[in-house]
Enzyme design. Structure first.
Site, PDB file in Angstrom:
ATOM      1  N   LYS A 232       0.840  -1.210   0.000  1.00 55.48           N
ATOM      2  CA  LYS A 232       0.000   0.000   0.000  1.00 55.48           C
ATOM      3  C   LYS A 232       0.869   1.252   0.000  1.00 55.48           C
ATOM      4  O   LYS A 232       1.508   1.568   1.003  1.00 55.48           O
ATOM      5  CB  LYS A 232      -0.900   0.048   1.227  1.00 55.48           C
TER       6      LYS A 232
ATOM      7  N   GLU B  10       9.537   1.155  10.786  1.00 52.56           N
ATOM      8  CA  GLU B  10      10.535   2.199  10.477  1.00 52.56           C
ATOM      9  C   GLU B  10       9.817   3.526  10.687  1.00 52.56           C
ATOM     10  O   GLU B  10       8.951   3.894   9.901  1.00 52.56           O
ATOM     11  CB  GLU B  10      11.018   2.078   9.030  1.00 52.56           C
TER      12      GLU B  10
ATOM     13  N   CYS C 135      13.390  10.650   7.089  1.00 54.20           N
ATOM     14  CA  CYS C 135      13.417  10.165   8.470  1.00 54.20           C
ATOM     15  C   CYS C 135      14.823  10.249   9.056  1.00 54.20           C
ATOM     16  O   CYS C 135      14.984  10.328  10.262  1.00 54.20           O
ATOM     17  CB  CYS C 135      12.911   8.737   8.514  1.00 54.20           C
TER      18      CYS C 135
ATOM     19  N   GLU D 288       9.691  15.878  15.531  1.00 51.31           N
ATOM     20  CA  GLU D 288      10.090  15.734  14.142  1.00 51.31           C
ATOM     21  C   GLU D 288       9.291  16.725  13.301  1.00 51.31           C
ATOM     22  O   GLU D 288       8.061  16.679  13.293  1.00 51.31           O
ATOM     23  CB  GLU D 288       9.817  14.304  13.666  1.00 51.31           C
TER      24      GLU D 288
HETATM   25  P1  NAP Z   1       1.892   8.115   8.319  1.00 58.46           P
HETATM   26  O1  NAP Z   1       0.839   9.140   8.356  1.00 58.46           O
HETATM   27  O2  NAP Z   1       2.167   7.333   9.534  1.00 58.46           O
HETATM   28  O3  NAP Z   1       1.513   7.148   7.113  1.00 58.46           O
HETATM   29  C1  NAP Z   1       2.355   6.100   6.671  1.00 58.46           C
HETATM   30  C2  NAP Z   1       1.541   5.087   5.906  1.00 58.46           C
HETATM   31  O4  NAP Z   1       0.614   4.458   6.811  1.00 58.46           O
HETATM   32  C3  NAP Z   1       0.690   5.673   4.801  1.00 58.46           C
HETATM   33  O5  NAP Z   1       0.639   4.764   3.712  1.00 58.46           O
HETATM   34  C4  NAP Z   1      -0.671   5.811   5.456  1.00 58.46           C
HETATM   35  O6  NAP Z   1      -1.745   5.805   4.519  1.00 58.46           O
HETATM   36  C5  NAP Z   1      -0.691   4.562   6.310  1.00 58.46           C
HETATM   37  N1  NAP Z   1      -1.623   4.605   7.436  1.00 58.46           N
HETATM   38  C6  NAP Z   1      -2.178   5.675   8.019  1.00 58.46           C
HETATM   39  N2  NAP Z   1      -3.001   5.287   9.031  1.00 58.46           N
HETATM   40  C7  NAP Z   1      -2.958   3.939   9.079  1.00 58.46           C
HETATM   41  C8  NAP Z   1      -3.582   2.953   9.894  1.00 58.46           C
HETATM   42  N3  NAP Z   1      -4.405   3.274  10.902  1.00 58.46           N
HETATM   43  N4  NAP Z   1      -3.305   1.646   9.672  1.00 58.46           N
HETATM   44  C9  NAP Z   1      -2.445   1.288   8.691  1.00 58.46           C
HETATM   45  N5  NAP Z   1      -1.846   2.179   7.870  1.00 58.46           N
HETATM   46  C10 NAP Z   1      -2.073   3.489   8.078  1.00 58.46           C
HETATM   47  O7  NAP Z   1       3.283   8.734   7.886  1.00 58.46           O
HETATM   48  P2  NAP Z   1       3.546   9.762   6.704  1.00 58.46           P
HETATM   49  O8  NAP Z   1       2.982  11.058   7.127  1.00 58.46           O
HETATM   50  O9  NAP Z   1       3.099   9.185   5.411  1.00 58.46           O
HETATM   51  O10 NAP Z   1       5.140   9.742   6.635  1.00 58.46           O
HETATM   52  C11 NAP Z   1       5.955  10.531   7.433  1.00 58.46           C
HETATM   53  C12 NAP Z   1       6.544   9.748   8.583  1.00 58.46           C
HETATM   54  O11 NAP Z   1       7.220   8.575   8.140  1.00 58.46           O
HETATM   55  C13 NAP Z   1       7.594  10.521   9.335  1.00 58.46           C
HETATM   56  O12 NAP Z   1       7.384  10.407  10.730  1.00 58.46           O
HETATM   57  C14 NAP Z   1       8.893   9.842   8.960  1.00 58.46           C
HETATM   58  O13 NAP Z   1       9.926   9.990   9.874  1.00 58.46           O
HETATM   59  C15 NAP Z   1       8.482   8.449   8.803  1.00 58.46           C
HETATM   60  N6  NAP Z   1       9.445   7.718   7.979  1.00 58.46           N
HETATM   61  C16 NAP Z   1      10.282   6.790   8.553  1.00 58.46           C
HETATM   62  C17 NAP Z   1      11.210   6.109   7.791  1.00 58.46           C
HETATM   63  C18 NAP Z   1      12.138   5.086   8.383  1.00 58.46           C
HETATM   64  O14 NAP Z   1      12.656   4.281   7.623  1.00 58.46           O
HETATM   65  N7  NAP Z   1      12.385   5.082   9.657  1.00 58.46           N
HETATM   66  C19 NAP Z   1      11.299   6.350   6.429  1.00 58.46           C
HETATM   67  C20 NAP Z   1      10.444   7.305   5.885  1.00 58.46           C
HETATM   68  C21 NAP Z   1       9.516   7.969   6.671  1.00 58.46           C
HETATM   69  P3  NAP Z   1      -2.375   7.138   3.883  1.00 58.46           P
HETATM   70  O15 NAP Z   1      -1.493   8.282   4.265  1.00 58.46           O
HETATM   71  O16 NAP Z   1      -2.400   6.859   2.437  1.00 58.46           O
HETATM   72  O17 NAP Z   1      -3.758   7.242   4.462  1.00 58.46           O
END
Ligand code: NAP
Ligand code: MG
Length: 452
Positions: A153, A228, A262, A353
């Site tokens: 996804k 992650e 990240c 962050e």
């Molecule tokens: P997010 O809001 O947590 O979303 C990540 C993914 O999870 C999206 O595909 C989102 O779908 C999905 N999602 C949302 N709610 C969910 C639920 N209840 N159950 C299952 N899946 C769900 O994060 P983001 O805003 O996209 O990304 C930014 C964050 O990612 C930052 O905190 C960053 O640090 C972190 N990150 C970490 C790494 C690492 O390797 N450590 C790498 C990159 C990013 P939709 O948004 O499509 O609804």
């Protein structure tokens, strides 16, 4: 139902993408269950060759994938080309795994004891919007290599490269149903990966907040999960460092991908005795950081991903002590100029962050103070240490509680080395030599050899 994908550099809508419901996820998982059995039954070499063909297809369509990422994510074209090439390299690297998932033969009395690395079955992969194709590949390549099927996804904001990679998988000859990209919201599609009994492992990359809830839901089903999550990594500059080199490298360490990384070194810790000198060196480097049209070959930073995200990033700067800023285009698109702010360790800008091009600067007194400040955050993903002292580089890198550190460099990601976070930055590791094994369960079999 569908959602609109927008080019963040222009604010213009570029495509409508379907929003899957639970029934559609369930159909894809049912197909994946069947495809996985056949896939795991293939000869190891056949699986290796199928993954190599998939890698070649990505390579041949590298420019197309890069252009899609520029349009959908606003990544500079030079970065997007690197990302597309990286996906092919990750697939090539893990195409060695099917023939190398070697178990053990353990000495026992009365028989032969052997371990096997059994695939889980279907693996669900949930990806964020910041590095859509590279992060997806870190999970799908080793998972497929270990004999699993994958449902993937992408984030709703950035589905285009994942959709194309799903098509290329089929075009390159991967069996139908083995690797399916499903677009839709996290609360429906992502949540169904977590709750579906036939999805046996979940890999989640995203925010710590959602990651914790995904892990809690997986725990109820005893479903293994790799997380992650976020970061607030420190870039520690000691007085004995090559200050010119460290200052020149600093913009890239935090403003790369507009800070939506990240691993961004978003906290700059500078030894007090060189603090003023270092900021003098940093200011022109920040001013020279090229922000603009991501289609230009020499652009170093594009826009933020969305208007809403730009508002969030701006809210951190509103009440902060801004030292200096770089330049950014005005007008359409979600632009935000690189910004350097001075802070105290407990400030919101120093703890949370921001996920945008905002660098927080703080002074420290000595080595112990630097380590204490570096560890003074909930996160523990990455970090850098600049010093000309070998002993200090070793001591500090062992003392900072982060999963991925670099000394006199800002490197975090090499597909040949392990990647992942400590503390609130995650659970488990991706990439490196062992990643395929993380998509297997060990089975131990004892064969009695006693004569009847
Ligand atoms: P997010 O809001 O947590 O979303 C990540 C993914 O999870 C999206 O595909 C989102 O779908 C999905 N999602 C949302 N709610 C969910 C639920 N209840 N159950 C299952 N899946 C769900 O994060 P983001 O805003 O996209 O990304 C930014 C964050 O990612 C930052 O905190 C960053 O640090 C972190 N990150 C970490 C790494 C690492 O390797 N450590 C790498 C990159 C990013 P939709 O948004 O499509 O609804
Ligand atoms: Mg989000």
């Amino acid at each position: 139902m569908s959602f609109t994908v927008v080019n963040p550099a222009t604010g213009v809508a570029i495509r409508e993408v379907a929003r899957a419901d639970v029934a559609l996820v369930d159909e894809a998982v049912a197909r994946a269950v069947i495809a996985q059995r056949a896939w795991a039954g293939l000869a190891p070499l056949a699986r290796a060759e199928a993954l190599r063909a998939f890698a070649r297809a990505i390579e041949q369509h590298g420019e197309e994938l890069a252009r899609l990422e520029v349009a959908n994510s606003g990544h500079p074209i030079s970065s997007a080309r690197w990302e597309a090439a990286h996906v092919a390299q990750v697939l090539n690297y893990y195409s060695g795994s099917p023939e190398r998932l070697i178990g053990q033969q353990i000495p026992v009395a009365g028989g032969l004891d052997v371990t096997f690395h059994e695939p889980y079955g279907v693996v669900g992969v949930i990806v964020p919007w910041n590095f859509p194709m590279t992060i997806a590949s870190w999970a799908f390549a080793p998972a497929l290599a270990a004999g699993n099927a994958v449902v993937l996804k992408p984030a709703e904001l950035t589905p285009l490269t994942a959709l194309r990679i799903g098509e290329l998988a089929l075009e390159s000859g991967l069996p139908e149903g083995l690797f399916t990209v499903i677009t839709g919201s996290g609360s429906v599609v992502g949540q169904r990966f977590v709750s579906h009994p036939d999805v046996r492992k979940v890999v989640f990359t995203g925010s710590t907040e959602v990651g914790v809830s995904v892990a809690a839901d997986c725990a109820r089903l005893l479903k293994p999960v790799t997380l992650e999550l976020g970061g607030k990594s420190a870039n520690i500059v000691f007085a004995d460092a090559d200050l010119e080199k460290a200052a020149a490298a600093t913009p890239g360490s935090v403003f790369d991908n507009a800070g939506q990384d990240c691993c961004a070194r978003s906290r700059l810790l500078v030894q007090r005795s060189v603090y003023d000198r270092f900021l003098e060196l940093l200011e022109p480097a920040v001013a020279a950081w090229r922000v603009g049209d991501p289609e230009r070959e020499d652009t170093e930073m594009g826009p933020l991903i969305s208007a809403a995200h730009r508002d969030t990033v701006a809210s951190f700067v509103d009440d902060a002590r801004v030292a200096f800023r770089g330049a950014a285009p005005t007008g359409d698109g979600f632009w935000f100029a690189p910004t350097v702010v001075l802070a105290d360790p407990g400030d919101r800008v120093a703890q949370q962050e921001i996920f945008g091009p905002v660098l927080t600067v703080m002074p420290f007194d000595d080595e112990a103070d630097a380590i204490r400040l570096a560890n003074d955050t909930a996160f523990g993903l990455a970090g850098s240490i600049w010093t000309e002292s070998l002993g200090r580089g070793i001591r500090v890198s062992r003392a900072v509680r982060s999963g991925v550190l670099s000394v006199n460099s800002h490197s975090s990601v090499r597909y040949t080395t392990p990647f992942g976070g400590m503390k609130a930055s995650g659970l488990g590791r991706e990439l490196g030599p062992d990643a395929s094994e993380h998509f297997t369960e060990t089975k131990n079999v004892f064969y009695a050899t006693d004569a009847p």
